[in-house]
Design an enzyme around this catalytic site. Structure first.
Site, PDB file in Angstrom:
ATOM      1  N   TYR A   2      23.978  30.966 -82.370  1.00 22.28           N
ATOM      2  CA  TYR A   2      24.263  31.697 -83.633  1.00 22.28           C
ATOM      3  C   TYR A   2      25.419  31.132 -84.359  1.00 22.28           C
ATOM      4  CZ  TYR A   2      21.034  34.750 -81.079  1.00 22.28           C
ATOM      5  OH  TYR A   2      19.971  35.079 -80.346  1.00 22.28           O
ATOM      6  N   HIS A   6      12.146  37.790 -86.733  1.00 24.93           N
ATOM      7  CA  HIS A   6      12.943  37.184 -85.801  1.00 24.93           C
ATOM      8  C   HIS A   6      14.185  38.356 -85.562  1.00 24.93           C
ATOM      9  CE1 HIS A   6      10.664  33.702 -86.366  1.00 24.93           C
ATOM     10  NE2 HIS A   6      11.341  33.117 -85.299  1.00 24.93           N
ATOM     11  N   ARG A  19      15.922  43.414 -76.842  1.00 27.36           N
ATOM     12  CA  ARG A  19      14.473  42.888 -76.826  1.00 27.36           C
ATOM     13  C   ARG A  19      13.255  43.945 -76.911  1.00 27.36           C
ATOM     14  NH1 ARG A  19      18.135  41.417 -72.806  1.00 27.36           N
ATOM     15  NH2 ARG A  19      18.458  39.250 -72.611  1.00 27.36           N
ATOM     16  N   LYS A  44      17.494  43.363 -68.415  1.00 20.45           N
ATOM     17  CA  LYS A  44      16.792  42.680 -67.375  1.00 20.45           C
ATOM     18  C   LYS A  44      17.359  42.758 -66.144  1.00 20.45           C
ATOM     19  CE  LYS A  44      15.170  38.623 -70.169  1.00 20.45           C
ATOM     20  NZ  LYS A  44      15.163  37.173 -70.378  1.00 20.45           N
ATOM     21  N   ARG A 101      15.869  39.727 -83.076  1.00 24.76           N
ATOM     22  CA  ARG A 101      16.820  39.492 -82.115  1.00 24.76           C
ATOM     23  C   ARG A 101      17.804  38.553 -82.703  1.00 24.76           C
ATOM     24  NH1 ARG A 101      18.639  41.077 -76.976  1.00 24.76           N
ATOM     25  NH2 ARG A 101      19.328  39.409 -75.776  1.00 24.76           N
ATOM     26  N   HIS A 144      24.187  39.798 -72.702  1.00 24.09           N
ATOM     27  CA  HIS A 144      24.344  38.564 -71.707  1.00 24.09           C
ATOM     28  C   HIS A 144      25.544  38.570 -70.856  1.00 24.09           C
ATOM     29  CE1 HIS A 144      22.178  36.555 -75.488  1.00 24.09           C
ATOM     30  NE2 HIS A 144      21.213  36.828 -74.446  1.00 24.09           N
TER      31      HIS A 144
END
Length: 350
Positions: free
Chosen positions: A335, A301, A208, A232, A303, A326
């Site tokens: 995806y 785009h 990110r 995150k 990522r 994740h």
């Protein structure tokens, strides 16, 4: 002033307006630590909610700093629903009826976080939580009414697949300066190695923007081809970088090594002879600048590009999930739809 220092300044300024219990929430998030950009976003949502309480006579205080815990606890389900409706209508008029869901969900999630903290993670002098009634439990976040197939169709054609990633980087390296003014060319040459490293970093790692901005010089290991990042919610991770980008990253790393600066960040900017960490906004602008020159009105785009290419090669959702940071494979299901050539073949045969 770096972007993080700017966020910190704004958070400290907003804390002067807030009741003590809101500031305790902010301090608790600082302890986690949550990124200062996320904390600032929380603050904006809290100010919005507290001002709404004051303006709509949910509290007897005109100054939001004076809103009591009892008044927070006594907000009714109907009153909180009125706030959510007010926000939804405001966002619809500003953004359109189909684009406001994410923004509204962020507002609701912030309010829920504050109420959960006050009801579950606080302690007064008697060892009790500040509040026992949590009205936010009665308000639910609305999920986006989009199938994965719809989201994949929206993205189709935007990520760079196959050899296009390499072609994009070669365009920036060899051809971009041919299409710009002499003034722009001077700026480009000054930042060329840095910009190519940033673009290739995105396209080879799936990071990110905030994660890339947060990389320090010592976080990058060129020998192993890996970089340490902060995900995150303050989660540390080590991310492998695809081999095609190593040349660009090494070129910049060597140039960056020669600079005499105390700034720890890997990616920096030099403005008015002041070196500082590059900002999220600056990175977004440079990505848009190069992608628009390469393919009009289409961004890389980055990522999505990386994740789609990685899944196309590996057919492993676990691998893609780990690379993107994740905690489950569910977010990566998108995806599998983007690259589902089998489904297209089956439809042609009908």
């Amino acid at each position: 002033m770096s972007e993080n220092h700017g966020y910190r300044y704004n958070v400290n300024k907003l804390m002067l307006e807030f009741p003590y219990y809101v500031n305790e929430f902010i301090q608790s998030k600082d302890t986690v630590p949550l990124s200062i950009a996320s904390i600032y976003s929380y603050c904006l949502e809290f100010r919005k909610y507290l001002k709404w309480m004051s303006e709509n006579n949910i509290t007897t205080h005109a100054n939001i700093k004076e809103i009591t815990l009892k008044e927070m606890e006594n907000v009714t389900k109907r009153e909180l629903e009125a706030f959510v409706l007010h926000e939804r209508l405001r966002l619809e008029s500003k953004c359109g009826s189909n684009t406001h869901t994410s923004a509204l969900n962020r507002t609701i999630a912030a309010i829920k976080s504050l109420y959960n903290y006050l009801c579950e993670q606080t302690e007064d002098s008697n060892g009790n939580t500040y509040m026992t009634r949590n009205v936010s439990r009665l308000i639910h976040i609305r999920k986006k009414s989009e199938t994965l197939h719809y989201r994949a169709a929206q993205l189709e054609g935007k990520p760079f697949l196959g050899d296009e990633t390499r072609a994009f980087l070669e365009f920036v390296e060899q051809d971009y300066e041919k299409s710009v003014s002499n003034r722009a060319k001077t700026s480009f040459k000054k930042n060329k190695k840095r910009d190519l490293a940033i673009l290739s970093f995105f396209l080879s790692s799936g990071l990110r923007c905030a994660e890339l901005v947060g990389i320090n010089f010592n976080d990058l290991n060129l020998e192993t081809g890996k970089v340490s990042v902060m995900r995150k919610e303050g989660k540390k991770d080590v991310v492998p970088i695809a081999h095609f980008s190593h040349k660009y990253i090494t070129d910049y790393y060597e140039a960056r090594s020669s600079l005499n600066t105390d700034v720890e960040a890997l990616f920096i900017t030099d403005y008015n002879q002041t070196i500082r960490k590059i900002s999220n906004a600056s990175i977004n602008k440079l990505v848009a600048k190069y992608s628009e020159a390469y393919k009009v009105r289409v961004t890389p785009h980055t990522r999505h590009t990386f994740a789609t290419r990685l899944y196309n090669v590996s057919h492993s959702q676990v691998l893609v999930s780990n690379q993107l940071g994740h905690s489950s494979t569910k977010p990566t299901e998108l995806y599998t739809h983007i690259v589902s050539a089998e489904a297209k073949d089956a439809l042609r045969k009908l």
